[in-house]
Design a protein around this motif. Structure first.
Motif, PDB file in Angstrom:
ATOM      1  N   ALA A 495      -2.841  -0.863  -1.729  1.00  0.00           N
ATOM      2  CA  ALA A 495      -1.486  -0.548  -2.198  1.00  0.00           C
ATOM      3  C   ALA A 495      -1.407   0.895  -2.671  1.00  0.00           C
ATOM      4  O   ALA A 495      -0.416   1.598  -2.412  1.00  0.00           O
ATOM      5  CB  ALA A 495      -1.091  -1.501  -3.324  1.00  0.00           C
ATOM      6  N   ALA A 521       6.000  -1.278   0.615  1.00  0.00           N
ATOM      7  CA  ALA A 521       5.913  -2.320  -0.414  1.00  0.00           C
ATOM      8  C   ALA A 521       5.675  -3.676   0.220  1.00  0.00           C
ATOM      9  O   ALA A 521       4.826  -4.459  -0.244  1.00  0.00           O
ATOM     10  CB  ALA A 521       7.184  -2.339  -1.260  1.00  0.00           C
ATOM     11  N   PHE A 531       5.533  -2.299  -6.754  1.00  0.00           N
ATOM     12  CA  PHE A 531       5.178  -1.150  -5.926  1.00  0.00           C
ATOM     13  C   PHE A 531       5.743   0.136  -6.513  1.00  0.00           C
ATOM     14  O   PHE A 531       5.130   1.208  -6.379  1.00  0.00           O
ATOM     15  CB  PHE A 531       5.677  -1.349  -4.497  1.00  0.00           C
ATOM     16  CG  PHE A 531       5.103  -0.347  -3.523  1.00  0.00           C
ATOM     17  CD1 PHE A 531       3.740  -0.279  -3.302  1.00  0.00           C
ATOM     18  CD2 PHE A 531       5.924   0.530  -2.837  1.00  0.00           C
ATOM     19  CE1 PHE A 531       3.198   0.649  -2.415  1.00  0.00           C
ATOM     20  CE2 PHE A 531       5.405   1.455  -1.953  1.00  0.00           C
ATOM     21  CZ  PHE A 531       4.030   1.516  -1.738  1.00  0.00           C
TER      22      PHE A 531
END
Length: 708
Positions: A495, A521, A531
């Protein structure tokens, strides 16, 4: 079969229903100390019976009849050992040396003992008392759970049953001692309360008992406590206040009634009554040695915007120190928690140096105390002169961690703190440093990162990114991800890499940037709010703002609820700094009618971006938009700063004035004022005592927005 039972002459007595999740942990904690286990099952349909059998317990089936005392007493009748230990499945016994157990059991003057029950709490009550910030804490209480196997000692009470009355009636109060036994209790965690249906069950039992005995003070106390536990403040006060009026110091639960009543009154807006009952508790009822009650008094004063008096009340709590064992007390009351609260009261007076000293002293006592770290980091993130304290506190933190690790290796419990006192581990502290900016104290951050060994790769990469070396950070993360096996950690790194790619793309915003951020995201498996915070960590400001601009209002509102330290990072952003577009998004998320906090936040963001006309408009609305004087006071500071910025654009400040620090861009004059009128109206604001720096302004606003 689990290993054999212990040799102490103790029967463990329990009642259970559908406790397969926790029963084994409870029984295992008792194995070294009891020679018999008796479990009364009131209708389990899960694996409870099989787990009990694996420990060799004596299992008795009995129908549940909405009366805890009756069922507990049924368990006692099956015990054969001379001493009885009573626990629930959501409780565990902390280790205690055998010689101490023998000393307790061989004391012929004692018929029973109080033990310390340490309950973990993250219910609605705690959340709301912490101004909506999710929190887990512990509450310590004394309960009589160890007593002799004597037919005269039995439980009484359909709910919140107790054995003390029976012991005192038969043998006198002096027959009950205080044992150094600690029982950890998980039953007040919100998830368990909901899953077990405890609220509905307890209400049913109490109401039935009250129908038979409406004036019973213990039942009225139990009813008020139930309302308090679930955050129903008005009903809690309605039950506890009449009871408090009838109390004397000799009621064993009097101190807890007064404490809960003061908190419930404060939470329901009856601030003067909250102050009055707390003060009566320590001044008239004789509970001057109860630090939690002094804290409740201080909290009521602070909510009335009387911070100096609140600090005096906190000082009384500090003079007491930790609560004597006979009080129901929270960890840190009278010590580190009180110091942290006093620091927040000093913030209300804009006495930042004094506040920092309080937080520093709290961390000297408890180096991992999260709330003190958060406030100290917040002050330092916005005002550089407080950052050297971070390094000192980090040394204490790392030293305490080494001691805890050594103690853990020897099978001992670290003295003084427990898992429910909002303590931080190394990664928890690094997460807060990262929110503020690891680069603000790179050496301090590196000291903590070094302790993680093979797990340090993620934080090393983040430090590089926040220091501005995005390519080196990306390389570090890619190498670290390649060696990871843990799926959760790998997703975390991926991420961050996705967020970093958005930063390196350099998109300035717009629909395309929003679509790209939304896709990233989704690929990372994160909601926009989660996110968005990852984007803030990697300083991908344009992508972050584009994501929020495109999000539905509900999701945008969640994303705008930044943790306080990420808020500070946002205000301290250099280039490209988020500007008034984000301030507008804040107001959109707070629609239809933005309250004072949203208006104040929007004004702060506009001020940090140098958009003083927009800032002035929002500060003026915030000043008139709410009842809390500290918000209005911070908004007033912002309005004065905005007017001063406008004045600088039309007239130079007097020589030697200490004016507001220059904005990042020249502020245009307000068109609504003629130059002469504006200069005359703002002349008083140009006197040095009235002027504040931009850092001071942002400190005032951030402190007002984020309560302790």
């Amino acid at each position: 079969m689990e290993r054999p039972l212990g040799e102490l002459p103790i029967s463990l007595c329990m009642i259970v229903k559908d406790e397969e999740e926790l029963l084994a942990q409870c029984l295992r904690s008792c194995l070294p100390y009891v020679s018999e286990m008796i479990v009364v099952d009131t209708g389990s349909v899960d694996g409870t019976a099989a787990i009990a059998a694996s420990f060799g317990v004596k299992l008795i089936q009995r129908e549940w009849i909405d009366d805890f005392a009756v069922v507990r007493n049924a368990a006692l009748t099956h015990a054969t050992q001379p001493w009885l230990l009573v626990l629930d499945a959501d409780e565990t016994l902390e280790p205690l040396p055998m010689e101490q157990w023998y000393g307790l059991l061989e004391d012929e003057t004692k018929m029973g003992y109080y033990v310390q029950l340490v309950s973990s709490v993250d219910s609605a009550a705690i959340d709301e008392l912490q101004d909506g910030a999710p929190a887990t804490t512990t509450v310590k209480d004394l309960v009589c759970r160890l007593f002799r196997n004597d037919p005269r000692i039995r439980f009484a009470g359909a709910i919140h049953e107790e054995s003390v009355s029976a012991i005192e009636k038969a043998f006198g109060a002096e027959a009950i001692g205080v044992a150094p036994i600690v029982v950890l209790h998980e039953g007040y965690r919100e998830e368990r309360l909901r899953k077990r249906g405890k609220r509905e069950r307890n209400a049913r039992i109490i109401e039935a008992a009250l129908a038979e005995n409406p004036g019973d003070p213990m039942l009225r106390y139990a009813r008020g406590t139930e309302f308090f536990t679930y955050g129903d403040w008005e009903n809690a006060a309605a039950w506890l206040e009449p009871l408090a009026a009838e109390l004397s110091q000799h009621n064993g639960y009097a101190s807890d009634v007064l404490l809960k009543l003061s908190h419930a009154l404060r939470a329901s807006g009856r601030l003067q009554d909250a102050e009055r009952w707390a003060e009566q508790g320590w001044r008239l009822f004789g509970f001057a040695d109860f630090p939690d009650l002094h804290e409740a008094h201080a909290a009521a004063l602070l909510e009335q915007d009387r911070p100096e008096e609140a600090i005096q009340a906190y000082s009384r709590a500090l003079a007491v120190g930790s609560a004597p064992v006979y009080y129901t007390s929270a960890p840190g009351a009278g010590t580190y928690r009180t110091l942290c609260s006093a620091g927040f009261a000093a913030e209300r007076q804009y006495r930042w140096r004094e506040a920092a000293v309080y937080y520093k002293e709290a961390l000297r006592i408890h180096p991992g105390y999260g709330p003190a770290w958060e406030r100290l980091l917040m002050i330092g993130a916005l005002e550089e002169r407080f950052r050297p304290v971070w390094a000192e506190a980090m040394e204490w933190f790392l030293h305490s961690g080494q001691k805890a690790e050594r103690s853990h290796g020897q099978g001992q419990r670290q003295e003084g703190f427990d898992s429910g006192d909002r303590s931080l581990g190394i990664e928890g502290l690094l997460a807060r440093l990262a929110d503020a900016g690891l680069e603000l104290a790179a050496e301090t951050s590196s000291l903590a990162i070094e302790q993680l060994g093979d797990q340090a790769g993620f934080w090393q990469g983040l430090l590089l990114v926040q220091q501005g070396d995005a390519e080196a950070g990306r390389g570090q993360w890619e190498r670290y991800a390649a060696q990871l096996v843990d799926g959760a950690k790998k997703r975390q790194v991926e991420a961050c890499l996705a967020a970093l790619r958005l930063r390196l793309r350099g998109d300035s915003g717009g629909d395309q940037a929003a679509a790209t951020a939304q896709a990233a995201a989704a690929a990372a498996g994160l909601a926009p709010a989660a996110f968005a915070r990852t984007l803030l960590h990697v300083r991908a400001w344009p992508a972050w703002q584009a994501l929020l601009a495109a999000a539905p209002a509900r999701e945008a509102a969640a994303a705008h609820m930044l943790p306080p330290l990420q808020w500070c990072a946002l205000l301290g952003a250099k280039a490209p700094a988020p500007g008034s577009a984000y301030a507008a998004q804040l107001l959109r998320a707070a629609a239809p009618v933005p309250a004072a906090p949203a208006l104040l936040a929007a004004g702060a963001v506009a001020a940090a971006a140098g958009d003083w006309p927009a800032a002035a408009e929002r500060f003026a609305a915030a000043r008139a938009g709410g009842p809390r004087p500290w918000l209005a006071r911070a908004a007033g500071s912002g309005l004065a700063a905005a007017y001063a910025a406008a004045a600088r654009a039309v007239a130079p400040a007097p020589a030697g004035a200490a004016g507001l620090a220059p904005a990042s861009a020249p502020a245009p004059p307000f068109e609504a004022y003629a130059k002469e009128q504006l200069a005359a109206a703002l002349a008083p604001l140009l006197a040095p005592p009235m002027l504040i720096s931009e850092r001071e302004l942002l400190l005032r606003i951030s402190s007002a927005l984020y309560s302790l």
